[in-house]
Design a protein around this motif. Sequence first.
Motif, PDB file in Angstrom:
ATOM      1  N   TYR A  23       0.814  -1.220   0.000  1.00 56.87           N
ATOM      2  CA  TYR A  23       0.000   0.000   0.000  1.00 56.87           C
ATOM      3  C   TYR A  23       0.844   1.266   0.000  1.00 56.87           C
ATOM      4  O   TYR A  23       0.437   2.278  -0.560  1.00 56.87           O
ATOM      5  CB  TYR A  23      -0.922   0.085   1.227  1.00 56.87           C
TER       6      TYR A  23
ATOM      7  N   THR B 117      -0.146   2.092  -4.184  1.00 57.75           N
ATOM      8  CA  THR B 117      -1.209   3.099  -4.255  1.00 57.75           C
ATOM      9  C   THR B 117      -0.830   4.420  -3.601  1.00 57.75           C
ATOM     10  O   THR B 117      -1.031   5.484  -4.170  1.00 57.75           O
ATOM     11  CB  THR B 117      -2.488   2.557  -3.604  1.00 57.75           C
ATOM     12  N   PHE B 118      -0.280   4.372  -2.400  1.00 61.14           N
ATOM     13  CA  PHE B 118       0.024   5.592  -1.655  1.00 61.14           C
ATOM     14  C   PHE B 118       1.524   5.879  -1.593  1.00 61.14           C
ATOM     15  O   PHE B 118       1.981   6.609  -0.726  1.00 61.14           O
ATOM     16  CB  PHE B 118      -0.570   5.498  -0.248  1.00 61.14           C
TER      17      PHE B 118
ATOM     18  N   ARG C 174      -7.145  -0.356  -1.200  1.00 56.88           N
ATOM     19  CA  ARG C 174      -7.096   0.873  -2.004  1.00 56.88           C
ATOM     20  C   ARG C 174      -8.443   1.588  -1.934  1.00 56.88           C
ATOM     21  O   ARG C 174      -8.497   2.797  -1.736  1.00 56.88           O
ATOM     22  CB  ARG C 174      -6.753   0.526  -3.452  1.00 56.88           C
ATOM     23  N   HIS C 175      -9.500   0.833  -2.063  1.00 56.46           N
ATOM     24  CA  HIS C 175     -10.846   1.403  -2.030  1.00 56.46           C
ATOM     25  C   HIS C 175     -11.171   1.995  -0.652  1.00 56.46           C
ATOM     26  O   HIS C 175     -11.575   3.146  -0.535  1.00 56.46           O
ATOM     27  CB  HIS C 175     -11.860   0.316  -2.403  1.00 56.46           C
TER      28      HIS C 175
ATOM     29  N   ALA D  53      -8.907   4.933   0.487  1.00 54.82           N
ATOM     30  CA  ALA D  53      -9.234   6.176  -0.221  1.00 54.82           C
ATOM     31  C   ALA D  53     -10.354   6.909   0.506  1.00 54.82           C
ATOM     32  O   ALA D  53     -10.348   8.134   0.601  1.00 54.82           O
ATOM     33  CB  ALA D  53      -9.623   5.888  -1.658  1.00 54.82           C
ATOM     34  N   HIS D  54     -11.315   6.158   1.051  1.00 52.38           N
ATOM     35  CA  HIS D  54     -12.359   6.792   1.862  1.00 52.38           C
ATOM     36  C   HIS D  54     -11.738   7.480   3.079  1.00 52.38           C
ATOM     37  O   HIS D  54     -12.060   8.614   3.394  1.00 52.38           O
ATOM     38  CB  HIS D  54     -13.372   5.771   2.378  1.00 52.38           C
TER      39      HIS D  54
ATOM     40  N   ALA E 258      -8.178   9.925   1.977  1.00 51.95           N
ATOM     41  CA  ALA E 258      -8.438  11.020   1.038  1.00 51.95           C
ATOM     42  C   ALA E 258      -9.839  11.594   1.204  1.00 51.95           C
ATOM     43  O   ALA E 258     -10.222  12.494   0.463  1.00 51.95           O
ATOM     44  CB  ALA E 258      -8.233  10.533  -0.392  1.00 51.95           C
TER      45      ALA E 258
ATOM     46  N   LEU F 266     -12.692  10.409   0.405  1.00 54.30           N
ATOM     47  CA  LEU F 266     -13.479  10.245  -0.822  1.00 54.30           C
ATOM     48  C   LEU F 266     -14.762   9.491  -0.480  1.00 54.30           C
ATOM     49  O   LEU F 266     -14.747   8.295  -0.245  1.00 54.30           O
ATOM     50  CB  LEU F 266     -12.692   9.473  -1.895  1.00 54.30           C
TER      51      LEU F 266
END
Length: 153
Positions: free
Chosen positions: A32, A39-40, A142-143, A146-147, A150, A152
């Motif tokens: 991660y 991803t990050f 990742r999903h 992201a919440h 970030a 999101l």
Amino acid sequence: PRATTVDVVLLSEAYTRADHFFADADRATRSYFSARGATFFGVSALINVHAVYLRSAASKIGRGGPADTAFRCYRARDEPLRAILDSNVTLPRARAACREALGCPGCDFLVLLVNEPLYGGMAAEGGTMITNSPTSGAISARHELAHALADLG
């Protein structure tokens, strides 16, 4: 420096062996945050990752209700294997475990690494649950992250 970084704390859920959790936490951290292409990876210098082990009596989360695990996460009965749900004690226990293990007043992002070989996760207010699946764990992480990281939706 603490003022310019965030703490991501991986907490063990449904792990009965510390070595298993720390191996999974290391793999998760690399995939991660720290591996090139992760991803990050672009913001990894701003993220401190900590791993905190709490032993569970059960090595699997419950189905239809909590099992005897450290944070009492579970999957809904008769639902697709997607969501990892939190019980009414999950996040208070996670915050307390973080404070006790790290001595910090509040950890920035709590991530329960769930010993579950199948896809799934959930971002809840104050914490995220992701699975340790070697095939789909990074996708759900990742999903869900992201919440959390970030903000999101």
